[in-house]
Design a protein around this motif. Structure first.
Motif, PDB file in Angstrom:
ATOM      1  N   SER A   1      32.247 -16.103 -12.416  1.00 30.54           N
ATOM      2  CA  SER A   1      31.796 -17.385 -11.887  1.00 30.54           C
ATOM      3  C   SER A   1      31.682 -17.301 -10.372  1.00 30.54           C
TER       4      SER A   1
ATOM      5  N   ARG B   1      36.178 -14.155 -10.727  1.00 26.01           N
ATOM      6  CA  ARG B   1      35.866 -15.369  -9.970  1.00 26.01           C
ATOM      7  C   ARG B   1      35.601 -15.041  -8.511  1.00 26.01           C
TER       8      ARG B   1
ATOM      9  N   SER C   1      39.791 -12.038  -8.713  1.00 31.32           N
ATOM     10  CA  SER C   1      39.306 -13.108  -7.847  1.00 31.32           C
ATOM     11  C   SER C   1      39.072 -12.562  -6.445  1.00 31.32           C
TER      12      SER C   1
END
Length: 218
Positions: free
Chosen positions: A70, A104, A124
């Motif tokens: 994402s 992410r 992340s």
């Protein structure tokens, strides 16, 4: 097969003749949320699970976001040409769920990512507001053999010079300057410092007399 079709569709969209068409097609066919006034340059390919930007962002020519991760980009953020944000399809395979890949990317508002950088988004990667990934040729790695502490955090108002390497699990706090060619392999919790070297180490605290500053002029 579906992934291959999405890749082909994104490639076709990236070649459309205007940013308005590219934005409209990504929103219509991929469901991405792209803020008003955002510019997607020619050749920008986006094939991710989720993609969202604030208003008035720029994503430069030839930059790619590819993989099962994402993306959240804050308003007024500038991403230059030929940057690569990627994650292998295996990261989303249920057989690898035990690895707990976060997948992410978050870039804060008023940030800058210049040109030709590589971001490996298995874990992340968090880049704070007003931070600059300057120059070119830096790499940010969030996976490796047996690595579990993989996330990379860059605080707010940081400046990262050219050809810097961030290892999995590394981080810097607010108002940090990272010298050109440094290898950041640890967590630096202090704010307002200068680090550099291989591996990166503390060099000095920034003071009120520190005349180094960076600001957008476009």
């Amino acid at each position: 097969m579906q992934y291959k079709i999405r890749r082909l569709a994104a490639f076709a969209i990236s070649l459309l003749p205007s940013t308005g068409l590219r934005t409209a097609f990504y929103k219509r066919f991929f469901g991405y949320r792209i803020g008003a006034g955002t510019i997607l340059g020619f050749g920008v390919q986006i094939v991710v699970d989720r993609f969202e930007t604030g208003v008035n962002c720029v994503v430069g020519r030839g930059t790619t976001f590819v993989g099962p991760f994402s993306v959240e980009i804050g308003e007024n953020t500038f991403i230059g040409r030929n940057n690569r944000f990627s994650c292998g399809a295996a990261a989303a395979d249920p057989a690898h769920s035990g690895m707990a890949y976060a997948r992410r990317l978050v870039i804060g508002s008023d940030a800058l990512v210049h040109e030709d950088h590589l971001f490996d988004v298995y874990g992340s990667i968090l880049i704070g507001a007003r931070s600059w990934i300057a120059g070119s040729g830096s790499q940010f790695w969030t996976h490796g053999a047996s690595v579990m502490d993989r996330d990379i955090i860059i605080g707010c108002a940081c400046y990262v010079g050219s050809a810097v390497r961030f290892a999995p699990g590394s981080s810097i706090s607010d108002n940090t300057i990272v010298g050109m060619g440094a290898v950041v392999a640890n967590r630096f919790d202090a704010t307002g410092i200068v680090i550099g070297g291989v591996p990166a180490r503390f060099i000095k605290h920034r003071t009120q007399e520190d005349n180094f500053h960076f600001e957008r002029d476009w």
